[in-house]
Design an enzyme around this catalytic site. Structure first.
Site, PDB file in Angstrom:
ATOM      1  N   LYS A  18       1.207  -1.536   0.372  1.00 21.46           N
ATOM      2  CA  LYS A  18      -0.222   0.407  -0.034  1.00 21.46           C
ATOM      3  C   LYS A  18       0.739   1.560  -0.420  1.00 21.46           C
ATOM      4  O   LYS A  18       1.870   1.194  -1.126  1.00 21.46           O
ATOM      5  CB  LYS A  18      -0.788  -0.398   0.980  1.00 21.46           C
ATOM      6  CG  LYS A  18      -1.652  -1.246   1.356  1.00 21.46           C
ATOM      7  CD  LYS A  18      -3.281  -1.920   2.130  1.00 21.46           C
ATOM      8  CE  LYS A  18      -4.171  -2.853   1.622  1.00 21.46           C
ATOM      9  NZ  LYS A  18      -4.932  -2.804   2.955  1.00 21.46           N
ATOM     10  N   GLY A 186      -7.690  -4.416   7.167  1.00 20.88           N
ATOM     11  CA  GLY A 186      -6.658  -3.364   8.139  1.00 20.88           C
ATOM     12  C   GLY A 186      -7.865  -3.744   9.516  1.00 20.88           C
ATOM     13  O   GLY A 186      -7.508  -2.723  10.464  1.00 20.88           O
TER      14      GLY A 186
HETATM   15  O1  LIG Z   1      -4.155  -6.256  -0.331  1.00 20.98           O
HETATM   16  C1  LIG Z   1      -4.342  -6.365   0.541  1.00 20.98           C
HETATM   17  C2  LIG Z   1      -6.147  -6.186   1.474  1.00 20.98           C
HETATM   18  O2  LIG Z   1      -6.503  -5.001   1.082  1.00 20.98           O
HETATM   19  C3  LIG Z   1      -5.910  -6.384   3.165  1.00 20.98           C
HETATM   20  O3  LIG Z   1      -5.224  -6.090   4.203  1.00 20.98           O
HETATM   21  P1  LIG Z   1      -4.988  -6.358   5.069  1.00 20.98           P
HETATM   22  O4  LIG Z   1      -3.744  -7.540   5.260  1.00 20.98           O
HETATM   23  O5  LIG Z   1      -4.087  -4.721   5.819  1.00 20.98           O
HETATM   24  O6  LIG Z   1      -6.326  -6.417   5.898  1.00 20.98           O
END
Ligand SMILES: O=C[C@H](O)COP(=O)(O)O
Length: 268
Positions: A18, A186
Protein backbone atom coordinates in the site's frame (compact mmCIF):
# COMPACT_ATOMS: atom_id res chain seq x y z
CA UNK A 1 -18.18 -29.86 -13.25
CA UNK A 2 -14.83 -31.46 -14.04
CA UNK A 3 -12.32 -29.14 -12.46
CA UNK A 4 -8.56 -29.45 -12.38
CA UNK A 5 -7.43 -30.36 -8.86
CA UNK A 6 -6.49 -27.36 -6.71
CA UNK A 7 -3.05 -28.91 -6.26
CA UNK A 8 -2.16 -28.00 -9.86
CA UNK A 9 -2.66 -24.30 -9.14
CA UNK A 10 0.53 -22.97 -7.55
CA UNK A 11 -0.41 -20.95 -4.45
CA UNK A 12 0.39 -17.25 -4.71
CA UNK A 13 1.32 -15.23 -1.64
CA UNK A 14 1.11 -11.54 -2.50
CA UNK A 15 2.22 -8.66 -0.28
CA UNK A 16 0.55 -5.32 -0.94
CA UNK A 17 2.65 -2.65 0.75
CA UNK A 18 0.00 0.00 0.00
CA UNK A 19 1.34 3.54 0.68
CA UNK A 20 4.08 2.33 3.00
CA UNK A 21 7.84 2.00 2.55
CA UNK A 22 9.85 4.62 0.70
CA UNK A 23 12.33 3.29 -1.84
CA UNK A 24 15.10 2.85 0.75
CA UNK A 25 12.85 1.10 3.27
CA UNK A 26 11.42 -1.02 0.48
CA UNK A 27 14.81 -2.41 -0.50
CA UNK A 28 15.59 -3.25 3.12
CA UNK A 29 12.25 -5.04 3.52
CA UNK A 30 12.69 -7.03 0.33
CA UNK A 31 16.26 -7.97 1.19
CA UNK A 32 15.16 -9.22 4.64
CA UNK A 33 12.31 -11.19 3.10
CA UNK A 34 14.64 -12.83 0.57
CA UNK A 35 17.21 -13.71 3.25
CA UNK A 36 14.55 -15.14 5.54
CA UNK A 37 13.07 -17.31 2.79
CA UNK A 38 16.54 -18.39 1.62
CA UNK A 39 17.45 -19.41 5.18
CA UNK A 40 14.26 -21.45 5.29
CA UNK A 41 15.15 -22.98 1.90
CA UNK A 42 11.84 -21.85 0.49
CA UNK A 43 10.88 -23.55 -2.78
CA UNK A 44 9.37 -20.80 -4.96
CA UNK A 45 8.12 -23.39 -7.45
CA UNK A 46 5.79 -24.77 -4.76
CA UNK A 47 4.60 -21.41 -3.42
CA UNK A 48 4.97 -18.27 -5.54
CA UNK A 49 5.80 -14.99 -3.80
CA UNK A 50 5.21 -11.50 -5.14
CA UNK A 51 5.16 -7.99 -3.71
CA UNK A 52 3.30 -4.84 -4.71
CA UNK A 53 5.45 -1.87 -3.65
CA UNK A 54 4.58 1.80 -4.25
CA UNK A 55 5.45 2.99 -7.76
CA UNK A 56 8.49 4.93 -6.52
CA UNK A 57 10.03 1.71 -5.13
CA UNK A 58 9.72 -0.34 -8.29
CA UNK A 59 13.00 0.62 -9.94
CA UNK A 60 14.96 -0.26 -6.79
CA UNK A 61 13.02 -3.49 -6.36
CA UNK A 62 13.73 -4.42 -9.98
CA UNK A 63 17.45 -3.74 -9.53
CA UNK A 64 17.63 -5.88 -6.39
CA UNK A 65 15.57 -8.74 -7.82
CA UNK A 66 17.56 -8.88 -11.04
CA UNK A 67 20.95 -8.12 -9.46
CA UNK A 68 20.62 -10.79 -6.77
CA UNK A 69 18.68 -13.17 -9.02
CA UNK A 70 15.80 -13.34 -6.54
CA UNK A 71 12.76 -15.50 -7.25
CA UNK A 72 10.38 -12.96 -5.71
CA UNK A 73 8.05 -11.34 -8.24
CA UNK A 74 6.77 -7.79 -8.13
CA UNK A 75 3.98 -5.70 -9.57
CA UNK A 76 2.23 -2.33 -9.53
CA UNK A 77 -0.61 -1.40 -7.18
CA UNK A 78 -2.62 0.21 -9.99
CA UNK A 79 -2.35 1.25 -13.64
CA UNK A 80 -4.05 3.67 -15.99
CA UNK A 81 -6.62 2.46 -18.48
CA UNK A 82 -4.76 4.67 -20.98
CA UNK A 83 -1.39 3.83 -22.54
CA UNK A 84 0.19 7.31 -22.77
CA UNK A 85 -0.67 11.00 -22.96
CA UNK A 86 -1.94 13.90 -20.88
CA UNK A 87 -2.98 11.94 -17.77
CA UNK A 88 -1.12 13.69 -14.97
CA UNK A 89 -0.26 11.43 -12.07
CA UNK A 90 -1.25 8.23 -13.83
CA UNK A 91 1.03 5.28 -14.59
CA UNK A 92 0.86 3.34 -17.84
CA UNK A 93 0.97 -0.43 -17.94
CA UNK A 94 3.77 0.00 -20.44
CA UNK A 95 5.94 1.62 -17.75
CA UNK A 96 5.24 -1.26 -15.36
CA UNK A 97 6.04 -3.86 -17.99
CA UNK A 98 9.30 -2.08 -18.83
CA UNK A 99 10.27 -2.29 -15.14
CA UNK A 100 9.81 -6.06 -15.21
CA UNK A 101 6.49 -6.21 -13.35
CA UNK A 102 4.62 -9.47 -13.73
CA UNK A 103 1.37 -8.48 -12.04
CA UNK A 104 -0.72 -5.40 -11.40
CA UNK A 105 -3.52 -4.92 -8.87
CA UNK A 106 -6.77 -3.76 -10.43
CA UNK A 107 -9.79 -2.60 -8.45
CA UNK A 108 -8.32 -2.89 -4.98
CA UNK A 109 -11.06 -1.98 -2.54
CA UNK A 110 -9.17 1.20 -1.62
CA UNK A 111 -9.24 2.25 -5.30
CA UNK A 112 -12.95 1.48 -5.50
CA UNK A 113 -13.87 3.29 -2.28
CA UNK A 114 -11.38 6.14 -1.80
CA UNK A 115 -10.93 6.89 -5.51
CA UNK A 116 -14.45 5.92 -6.60
CA UNK A 117 -13.25 3.68 -9.44
CA UNK A 118 -16.20 2.23 -11.37
CA UNK A 119 -16.55 -1.24 -12.83
CA UNK A 120 -16.48 0.34 -16.28
CA UNK A 121 -13.08 1.89 -15.57
CA UNK A 122 -11.82 -1.32 -14.01
CA UNK A 123 -12.85 -3.35 -17.06
CA UNK A 124 -10.74 -0.94 -19.13
CA UNK A 125 -7.83 -1.31 -16.68
CA UNK A 126 -7.98 -5.12 -16.92
CA UNK A 127 -7.72 -4.82 -20.71
CA UNK A 128 -4.87 -2.29 -20.41
CA UNK A 129 -2.96 -4.72 -18.20
CA UNK A 130 -3.21 -7.50 -20.78
CA UNK A 131 -2.28 -5.10 -23.58
CA UNK A 132 1.07 -4.66 -21.87
CA UNK A 133 1.64 -8.28 -20.91
CA UNK A 134 0.79 -7.81 -17.22
CA UNK A 135 -1.37 -10.25 -15.27
CA UNK A 136 -4.15 -8.39 -13.47
CA UNK A 137 -4.90 -9.34 -9.90
CA UNK A 138 -8.54 -8.29 -9.98
CA UNK A 139 -9.85 -7.44 -6.53
CA UNK A 140 -13.54 -7.88 -5.73
CA UNK A 141 -15.52 -7.95 -2.50
CA UNK A 142 -18.29 -6.50 -0.42
CA UNK A 143 -18.58 -3.88 2.29
CA UNK A 144 -20.09 -4.45 5.71
CA UNK A 145 -23.62 -3.36 4.79
CA UNK A 146 -23.77 -5.78 1.89
CA UNK A 147 -22.43 -8.58 4.07
CA UNK A 148 -25.02 -7.84 6.75
CA UNK A 149 -27.78 -7.84 4.13
CA UNK A 150 -26.62 -11.31 3.07
CA UNK A 151 -26.18 -10.31 -0.60
CA UNK A 152 -22.39 -10.53 -0.60
CA UNK A 153 -22.12 -13.36 -3.13
CA UNK A 154 -24.35 -11.70 -5.72
CA UNK A 155 -22.66 -8.33 -5.11
CA UNK A 156 -19.16 -9.73 -5.60
CA UNK A 157 -20.08 -11.80 -8.65
CA UNK A 158 -21.69 -8.69 -10.13
CA UNK A 159 -18.34 -6.87 -9.82
CA UNK A 160 -16.57 -9.84 -11.41
CA UNK A 161 -18.98 -9.97 -14.36
CA UNK A 162 -18.72 -6.22 -14.98
CA UNK A 163 -14.93 -6.08 -14.67
CA UNK A 164 -14.43 -8.99 -17.10
CA UNK A 165 -16.84 -7.55 -19.66
CA UNK A 166 -15.58 -8.22 -23.17
CA UNK A 167 -12.43 -10.05 -22.04
CA UNK A 168 -11.47 -12.99 -24.27
CA UNK A 169 -11.34 -16.45 -22.74
CA UNK A 170 -7.58 -16.87 -23.22
CA UNK A 171 -7.03 -13.80 -21.03
CA UNK A 172 -9.58 -14.80 -18.41
CA UNK A 173 -7.70 -18.05 -17.82
CA UNK A 174 -4.52 -16.11 -16.91
CA UNK A 175 -6.28 -13.95 -14.33
CA UNK A 176 -5.79 -13.86 -10.62
CA UNK A 177 -8.89 -12.84 -8.66
CA UNK A 178 -8.56 -11.59 -5.08
CA UNK A 179 -11.62 -11.71 -2.84
CA UNK A 180 -11.39 -8.96 -0.26
CA UNK A 181 -14.29 -8.47 2.12
CA UNK A 182 -13.84 -4.75 2.77
CA UNK A 183 -15.02 -5.08 6.39
CA UNK A 184 -12.06 -7.39 7.08
CA UNK A 185 -9.32 -5.15 5.66
CA UNK A 186 -6.94 -3.60 8.15
CA UNK A 187 -9.54 -4.06 10.86
CA UNK A 188 -8.30 -7.25 12.48
CA UNK A 189 -11.64 -8.80 11.51
CA UNK A 190 -11.02 -11.89 9.44
CA UNK A 191 -13.56 -13.65 7.32
CA UNK A 192 -13.36 -17.26 8.46
CA UNK A 193 -11.84 -19.94 6.22
CA UNK A 194 -15.41 -21.04 5.40
CA UNK A 195 -16.31 -17.51 4.25
CA UNK A 196 -13.21 -17.41 2.06
CA UNK A 197 -14.09 -20.81 0.61
CA UNK A 198 -17.75 -19.90 0.04
CA UNK A 199 -16.84 -16.86 -2.07
CA UNK A 200 -13.89 -18.49 -3.84
CA UNK A 201 -16.10 -21.42 -4.88
CA UNK A 202 -18.81 -19.00 -6.04
CA UNK A 203 -16.25 -17.07 -8.12
CA UNK A 204 -14.98 -20.29 -9.67
CA UNK A 205 -18.51 -21.51 -10.41
CA UNK A 206 -19.32 -18.17 -12.06
CA UNK A 207 -16.20 -18.42 -14.23
CA UNK A 208 -17.08 -22.02 -15.11
CA UNK A 209 -20.59 -21.08 -16.18
CA UNK A 210 -19.34 -18.26 -18.41
CA UNK A 211 -16.05 -19.60 -19.75
CA UNK A 212 -16.07 -23.34 -19.02
CA UNK A 213 -14.51 -25.60 -16.41
CA UNK A 214 -11.11 -25.55 -18.03
CA UNK A 215 -10.80 -21.77 -17.68
CA UNK A 216 -12.29 -21.73 -14.18
CA UNK A 217 -9.82 -24.38 -13.05
CA UNK A 218 -6.86 -22.34 -14.21
CA UNK A 219 -7.77 -19.08 -12.45
CA UNK A 220 -6.21 -18.55 -9.06
CA UNK A 221 -8.47 -17.07 -6.40
CA UNK A 222 -6.84 -15.35 -3.42
CA UNK A 223 -8.30 -14.17 -0.12
CA UNK A 224 -7.33 -10.81 1.38
CA UNK A 225 -8.28 -9.27 4.72
CA UNK A 226 -6.25 -9.26 7.96
CA UNK A 227 -4.25 -12.34 6.98
CA UNK A 228 -1.48 -13.23 9.44
CA UNK A 229 0.84 -16.20 9.85
CA UNK A 230 -1.56 -17.53 12.48
CA UNK A 231 -4.58 -17.77 10.16
CA UNK A 232 -2.97 -18.21 6.71
CA UNK A 233 -2.74 -22.01 6.68
CA UNK A 234 -6.42 -22.52 7.50
CA UNK A 235 -7.49 -20.06 4.80
CA UNK A 236 -5.17 -21.35 2.06
CA UNK A 237 -6.06 -24.90 3.06
CA UNK A 238 -9.55 -24.37 1.60
CA UNK A 239 -10.02 -26.18 -1.73
CA UNK A 240 -10.86 -23.09 -3.82
CA UNK A 241 -8.48 -20.65 -2.13
CA UNK A 242 -5.17 -20.45 -3.98
CA UNK A 243 -3.29 -17.95 -1.86
CA UNK A 244 -3.61 -14.66 -0.04
CA UNK A 245 -3.30 -10.93 -0.67
CA UNK A 246 -1.66 -9.55 2.46
CA UNK A 247 -1.60 -5.90 3.47
CA UNK A 248 -0.35 -4.95 6.95
CA UNK A 249 1.42 -8.23 7.70
CA UNK A 250 3.49 -7.96 4.50
CA UNK A 251 5.36 -5.00 6.01
CA UNK A 252 7.07 -7.34 8.49
CA UNK A 253 9.54 -9.60 6.68
CA UNK A 254 9.42 -12.33 9.35
CA UNK A 255 5.64 -12.42 9.55
CA UNK A 256 5.23 -12.37 5.78
CA UNK A 257 7.83 -15.14 5.38
CA UNK A 258 5.83 -17.23 7.84
CA UNK A 259 2.71 -16.67 5.73
CA UNK A 260 4.66 -17.78 2.65
CA UNK A 261 5.70 -20.87 4.62
CA UNK A 262 2.11 -21.69 5.59
CA UNK A 263 2.65 -25.33 4.62
CA UNK A 264 5.20 -25.76 7.40
CA UNK A 265 2.53 -24.68 9.90
CA UNK A 266 0.26 -27.46 8.66
CA UNK A 267 2.80 -30.11 9.59
CA UNK A 268 4.10 -28.77 12.92
O1 LIG B 1 -4.30 -5.70 -0.19
C1 LIG B 1 -4.48 -6.23 0.91
C2 LIG B 1 -5.77 -6.21 1.56
O2 LIG B 1 -6.36 -4.96 1.45
C3 LIG B 1 -5.72 -6.70 2.98
O3 LIG B 1 -5.07 -5.78 3.82
P1 LIG B 1 -4.79 -6.19 5.36
O4 LIG B 1 -4.04 -7.49 5.31
O5 LIG B 1 -3.99 -5.07 5.94
O6 LIG B 1 -6.14 -6.37 6.00
Amino acid sequence: MTTTPASTRVPLIAGNWKMNMDHVQGITLLQKLAWTLDDAKHDYRRVEVTVFPPFTDLRGVQTLVHGDDLSIGFGGQDLSDQDAGAYTGDISGQFLAKLGCTYVLVGHSERRTIHGESDELLAAKVKAAFRHGLVPVLCVGEGLEVRQAGTHVEHTLGQLRADLEGLPEDQVRQLVVAYEPVWAIGTGEVAGPEDAQEMSAAIRAELASRYGDDVASAVRVLYGGSVKAANAAAIIGQPDVDGVLVGGASLDAGEFANIVRFESHLTT
